[in-house]
Design a protein around this motif. Structure first.
Motif, PDB file in Angstrom:
ATOM      1  N   GLN A 195      -2.362   5.369   2.385  1.00 16.00           N
ATOM      2  CA  GLN A 195      -2.859   4.130   1.822  1.00 16.00           C
ATOM      3  C   GLN A 195      -4.198   4.329   1.142  1.00 16.00           C
ATOM      4  O   GLN A 195      -5.224   3.812   1.528  1.00 16.00           O
ATOM      5  CB  GLN A 195      -2.938   3.064   2.905  1.00 16.00           C
TER       6      GLN A 195
ATOM      7  N   ASP B 161      -6.633   1.411  -0.019  1.00 17.80           N
ATOM      8  CA  ASP B 161      -7.437   0.639   0.923  1.00 17.80           C
ATOM      9  C   ASP B 161      -8.655   1.452   1.316  1.00 17.80           C
ATOM     10  O   ASP B 161      -8.598   2.303   2.183  1.00 17.80           O
ATOM     11  CB  ASP B 161      -6.628   0.288   2.181  1.00 17.80           C
TER      12      ASP B 161
ATOM     13  N   SER C 149       0.833  -1.205   0.000  1.00 13.81           N
ATOM     14  CA  SER C 149       0.000   0.000   0.000  1.00 13.81           C
ATOM     15  C   SER C 149       0.867   1.255   0.000  1.00 13.81           C
ATOM     16  O   SER C 149       0.541   2.250  -0.654  1.00 13.81           O
ATOM     17  CB  SER C 149      -0.919   0.003   1.218  1.00 13.81           C
TER      18      SER C 149
ATOM     19  N   GLY D 215      -4.595  -2.775   7.897  1.00  7.98           N
ATOM     20  CA  GLY D 215      -3.461  -2.759   6.996  1.00  7.98           C
ATOM     21  C   GLY D 215      -3.501  -3.883   5.983  1.00  7.98           C
ATOM     22  O   GLY D 215      -2.482  -4.366   5.526  1.00  7.98           O
ATOM     23  N   ILE D 216      -4.683  -4.330   5.672  1.00  8.29           N
ATOM     24  CA  ILE D 216      -4.766  -5.347   4.640  1.00  8.29           C
ATOM     25  C   ILE D 216      -5.760  -4.916   3.586  1.00  8.29           C
ATOM     26  O   ILE D 216      -6.629  -4.097   3.839  1.00  8.29           O
ATOM     27  CB  ILE D 216      -5.240  -6.709   5.190  1.00  8.29           C
ATOM     28  N   THR D 217      -5.626  -5.463   2.426  1.00 13.03           N
ATOM     29  CA  THR D 217      -6.560  -5.162   1.363  1.00 13.03           C
ATOM     30  C   THR D 217      -7.555  -6.298   1.284  1.00 13.03           C
ATOM     31  O   THR D 217      -7.172  -7.446   1.213  1.00 13.03           O
ATOM     32  CB  THR D 217      -5.808  -5.031   0.034  1.00 13.03           C
TER      33      THR D 217
HETATM   34 MG   LIG Z   1      -2.002  -2.803   2.450  1.00  8.48          MG
END
Ligand SMILES: [Mg+2]
Ligand SMILES: Nc1nc2c(ncn2[C@@H]2O[C@H](COP(=O)(O)OP(=O)(O)O)[C@@H](O)[C@H]2O)c(=O)[nH]1
Ligand code: SF4
Lengths: 414, 608
Positions: free
Chosen positions: B45, B48, B24, B57-59
């Motif tokens: 980011q 996202d 990201s 913190g993840i897609t």
């Molecule tokens: Mg990410």
């Protein structure tokens, strides 16, 4: 039984029971949460006689007011509680009784709460013959409820009961005078009351063979001197200049003590007819039974509670303000609670649970969860037979939890 | 707007990376340096989109953005950056996103080296014939070990020292070289502009006003506004109401050309009709063949979701319905449990998917939920022939009617520093795992392959892996079909009545130990009742563990006269009120905390 008859709503019907609250004590006990004021040595301080006299006048006035305001019939029971009614002395008690005497049924039960230090020979003689009215023939005394708490002075001291009179001697005097029904008031679960000490009190009770026993577990109410003392005891695990106060008994010690005294009294022929009450045949406290059967009653005196029909009210607790209002021809201040049908039905159940009184199912079905009822019956806590619900002796030990369980969830209420 | 970018000036690429390796951050830098987003609009980011994604913190969903990049050769290129979800639960979505690209930036954190998802993603990229651009990130960090990470990347991709870029996505150092490499190394799209049009749906999104928005890569031909199209897997017809590109916001256009990435909105309202992997074609001039690789993904992990308050069932249904609009893989069907009331049995792609859905239900819809222990889908082959699909342990047929039970297996790939090889072997032994093979990526790092039941992963394999390797191991896995196992259904009984919500399907050999743990925890968490309650764990009629909840000895106040009655009654009423959160199981009252405690005992039930 009640075949086909519509059950009378709790607290409905004519009033046949009166409670008179006598809100005076010599000194406050450490555990006391009752409406009561300390008046020192009793009768000696200058304004105390006037206070007592005003009180007796007040009761008479309040009785007249209330008698006119409600459908009051001849009284089946009259209960003088406190506080310390015996502190008024035989003369004033006699004056009080005179107020009610014309309104009692011939078999009426009249109870007076007495503390041992007031139970001298003069008092005993009055108690034994108090109901003898000129020309009435029958010689029937009052029923006495003697405030023992414990036969052991050190346990009374632990409760902050300072008077030194020996309850045993008081009992003997009352018996000797011929009081026909004597009940003892005791407390268990007192800090420092080991199982052995409790066994001692039980033995004394069985030895005296009173007609009635009320044996309450000590309830440490918030804000009392005892509550503060126990809180300190928890804080000071030994050490310190002052002797560390005795700590509260553990829950399971108290529960075990309770079981033990229930067992002992039952074996000795006492009917365990309410959570904390035991009676020899023919000596149940009819006044209290009426209350537990949700019969209407009037309470007179400062701090007294009345329940008639859908209304419960409580007099303000200040004896002077109460007496002043009545002297001025006004009704004393009171706080009122309206009881809707569901509330009354719940009270009916919670009271019946305490004494195993049968209750017609239809009287409480609106507030009882049928699944919980079935589960509780399965577990032997209640019995349901012929449209009647009865909490068993097993259920009585957990009557509070049982009621919580039986009550319909609030959300589902109609 | 009407300017058509020639095919050889289009580059479609994605960034693939293990979680936290900086995907990201790199995307943000690229958007910034190419002026795609004005600095003042730059949020951390940017790709996202969901709050949850940014926070974790993840897609979760793929996103795409069109970038105009003025390259060093003086030409301006149209770069389409397609972000991919970064988790094994969404492998299929990743593969479709990659299918929409010609190139992939394989990003590796130089302080960590190659990890399991790096490997899995690299293979996915290779499978899709992508040009891989290996990039080492975070070289600004003193802990970065470029030579070591370079060796691993070489091992994985065959890339030479010169081909591996070293950057800091944080400071921006080397980011221009990444863009240059994308232009120089990624082949332009190869589609046929004159062929019947075909577009690959690599993601879809539901918009409450506009219906389903399909994220597409045009492979052949072109699409116009108002064109009549067909979704090839279902034959569903539709008319294109709007199409356009991402700049990064949706930018409407009249046409999407061959090789371009963009979006298409038709009137279709149901994401299940616009499935990832499907092909859109022209209704009047349809393509002969759909694009390869379409499949419908099936949920692998199931759990019961129950509102803690019984009257929230309708709300839960509405919320699931709304989430489903945007999540074709989410499955739910009403379920009722004696213990937990009315709720839903839900199917998810994996534990992360489950966590995300649950968290969104709680956060976005304000629902408080009890989640039963997640389980896989079992196949019970019956003695009388036929097969029962079991997604809820309570539905397992009677033991004597079952010939055998099969459960899903996975092939797991575990990457660890070599000193942990023994630890992993030990862990796998206790997890019914079969060793497949092992390969050294470098002297310090090993890739191990095991075949093991998915149920073990659902239980606590991942947590154990992380704990036992102090966080150094990484895991990726692939489904590898059903196999027979010696499984039993373990029931929990309260006062002789089974508690449906607590039934488990587990290997026979662990029944005793798991049963013991369950009943012990329950006994601790169930308060004393008005009567004694046995708590048992049983397989069929056979009790394997037992405890007893003691009866209350005394629960009644001593006095109740006059004024006490109101006080007493109010107290009891209040206690009743306080029991709203108690569940009534036959004759037993169980606080919700007891369920939660037991469910927590099953480590897989917790998010990670
Ligand atoms: Mg990410
Ligand atoms: N020091 C440093 N930190 C970075 C770099 N790239 C990313 N990070 C940090 O690494 C963490 C994970 O980055 P993120 O872009 O969210 O990773 P993703 O999970 O692959 O999308 C974040 O805290 C970033 O700030 C870098 O080049 N240097
Ligand atoms: S005698 Fe009874 S009412 Fe009076 S202070 Fe003691 S406990 Fe309270």
């Amino acid at each position: 039984m009640h075949g086909g008859e519509t059950p009378r709503p709790p607290f409905d019907g004519p009033v046949r029971h009166v409670y008179v609250h006598v809100p005076f004590c010599r000194a406050r006990c450490d555990y006391c949460a009752f409406a009561s004021v300390a008046v020192g040595g009793g009768g000696s301080a200058t304004d105390v006689p006037r206070l007592f006299d005003a009180y007796v006048e007040g009761v008479a006035a309040e009785w007249e007011r209330e008698r006119a305001a409600h459908d009051v019939r001849r009284l089946r029971t009259l209960y003088l509680g406190g506080g310390t009614p015996s502190l008024l002395g035989p003369d004033r008690l006699e004056r009080l009784l005179t107020v009610f005497r014309p309104h009692l049924t011939p078999q009426a039960e009249v109870t007076v709460e007495v503390n041992p230090e007031d139970a001298g020979t003069e008092f005993a003689a009055w108690a034994a013959g108090a109901r003898r009215s000129p020309g009435s023939g029958a010689l029937r005394g009052v029923r006495i409820s003697l405030g023992v708490q414990s036969f052991l002075p050190e346990l009374r001291a632990a409760l902050g009961r300072t008077a030194q009179a020996d309850p045993r001697a008081a009992f003997d005097r009352l018996r000797a005078a011929g009081v026909a029904s004597i009940g003892l008031d005791l407390i268990h679960g007192i800090p420092g009351q080991t199982p052995e000490l409790l066994a001692g009190d039980i033995a004394t009770v069985l030895d005296l063979r009173p007609d009635h026993v009320s044996w309450y577990e000590l309830d440490v109410s918030e804000g009392t001197a005892l509550a503060r003392r126990l809180a300190r005891a928890e804080g000071t695990a030994g050490g310190g200049r002052r002797a560390a106060p005795v700590a509260a008994l553990a829950d399971d010690v108290r529960a075990a003590g309770y079981r033990r005294l229930v067992r002992a009294l039952s074996r000795a022929g006492y009917d365990w007819y309410e959570v904390s009450n035991f009676a020899r045949p023919g000596h149940k406290a009819r006044h209290n039974l009426a209350c537990w059967r949700a019969r209407p009653y009037l309470g007179l005196g400062p701090g007294a509670v009345s329940t008639v029909g859908a209304r419960r009210w409580t007099n303000s607790a200040d004896p002077r303000a109460w007496a002043a209002a009545l002297a001025a021809g006004r009704r004393p201040t009171r706080s009122v609670e309206e009881l809707d049908d569901a509330t009354r039905a719940r009270e009916r159940l919670l009271l019946a649970a305490r004494c195993g009184e049968p209750v017609p199912l239809e009287a409480v079905s609106a507030v009882v969860d049928p699944d919980a009822l079935a589960a509780s019956a399965g577990a032997g806590l209640v019995s349901v037979r012929g449209g009647t619900l009865r909490v068993t002796r097993k259920g009585r030990h957990v009557a509070d939890g049982l009621c919580v369980r039986l009550f319909r969830a609030p959300r589902l209420r109609g | 707007m009407a300017v058509v970018t020639p095919l050889d000036h289009i580059r479609n690429f994605s960034i693939i990376a293990h979680i936290d390796h900086g995907k990201s951050t790199l995307a943000d830098r690229i958007l910034e340096r190419t002026g795609t987003v004005a600095p003042r609009d730059m949020k951390e980011q940017l790709l996202d989109k969901m709050d949850l994604e940014r926070e974790r913190g993840i897609t979760i969903k793929s996103q795409a953005v069109r970038i105009a990049y003025a390259a060093r050769d003086g030409q301006t290129y149209q770069l389409n950056l397609i972000d991919t979800p970064g988790h094994v639960d969404f492998t299929y979505e990743v593969s479709r996103s990659l299918a929409a690209c010609e190139g992939a930036v394989l990003l590796v954190d130089a302080t960590q080296g190659v990890e399991a998802q790096t490997v899995a993603n690299a293979y996915l990229a290779v499978d899709n014939d992508l040009e891989i651009i290996p990039v080492l990130n975070k070289i600004d960090l003193p802990a970065s070990d470029v030579p070591e990470a370079e060796m691993e990347l070489h091992e994985l991709t065959g890339a030479t020292h010169d081909e591996i870029l070293t950057i800091s996505a944080k400071t921006g150092e080397g980011v221009d070289e990444v863009l240059e490499a994308v232009v120089q190394r990624t082949p332009p799209p190869e589609g046929d502009p004159t062929a019947p049009p075909r577009a690959l749906i690599f993601d879809s999104e539901y918009d409450q006003y506009r219906g389903v928005i399909a994220y597409v890569r045009v492979v052949d031909g072109h699409f116009d506004r108002r064109q009549l199209v067909t979704l090839m897997s279902t034959g569903q017809g539709a008319e294109i109401e709007e199409l356009g590109s991402f700049g990064p916001g949706m930018t409407p256009a009249e046409r999407l050309e061959t090789g371009e990435v963009g979006y298409i909105i038709t009137g279709v309202k149901d994401v299940a009709q616009v499935r990832v992997g499907d092909t859109i074609t022209d209704r009047r001039r349809p393509a002969g063949e759909a694009l390869p690789g379409y499949k419908v993904v099936h949920p692998m992990v199931f759990t019961g979701l129950f509102p803690t308050e019984g009257d929230k069932f309708e709300e839960l249904r509405d919320a699931l319905e709304k989430l489903k609009l945007n999540d074709a893989a989410l499955l739910y069907e009403p379920e009722s449990s004696v213990a937990l009331g009315f709720g839903f049995r839900c199917g998810f792609l994996g534990l992360l998917h489950m966590d995300i859905v649950r968290e969104r239900l709680e956060r976005e819809y304000g629902l408080e939920l009890i989640t039963t222990m997640p389980n896989v889908e079992y196949h019970a082959h019956l003695t009388g022939g036929g097969m029962a699909v079991v997604r809820n342990p309570a539905q397992m047929p009677e033991a004597n009617s079952i010939e055998r039970v099969e459960e899903p297996y996975v092939t797991a790939s575990i990457l660890v520093p070599s000193q942990f090889v023994g630890t992993i072997m030990e862990l796998c032994q206790g997890r019914r795992a079969d060793f497949v093979d092992m390969k050294y990526l470098s002297p310090e790092r090993v890739e191990m392959h095991y075949r093991l039941p998915l149920a073990e992963i659902v239980l606590d394999f991942f947590d154990q892996l992380k704990t036992r390797t102090r966080g150094y191991a990484s895991l990726d896995y692939d489904y590898s079909g059903y196999r027979a196992s010696d499984l039993v259904k373990l029931d929990v009984l309260l006062a002789g009545e089974p508690v449906d919500a607590l039934s488990l399907i587990i290997p026979r050999e662990s029944a005793h130990q798991r049963g013991k743990a369950l009943v012990t925890k329950l006994r601790q968490k169930i308060p004393r009742q008005l009567f004694e309650v046995p708590v048992q764990a049983a397989i069929g009629n056979k009790v394997v563990a037992r405890e007893t909840v003691k009866a209350v000895r005394k629960d009644v106040t001593a006095k109740c006269y006059g004024g006490d009655i109101s006080r007493k009654r109010k107290l009891l009423e209040k206690q009743k009120e306080g029991k709203k959160r108690m569940k009534q199981l036959g004759v037993v009252e169980v606080p919700q905390e007891a369920f939660l405690a037991v469910l927590e005992l099953e480590p897989g039930a917790k998010g990670r």
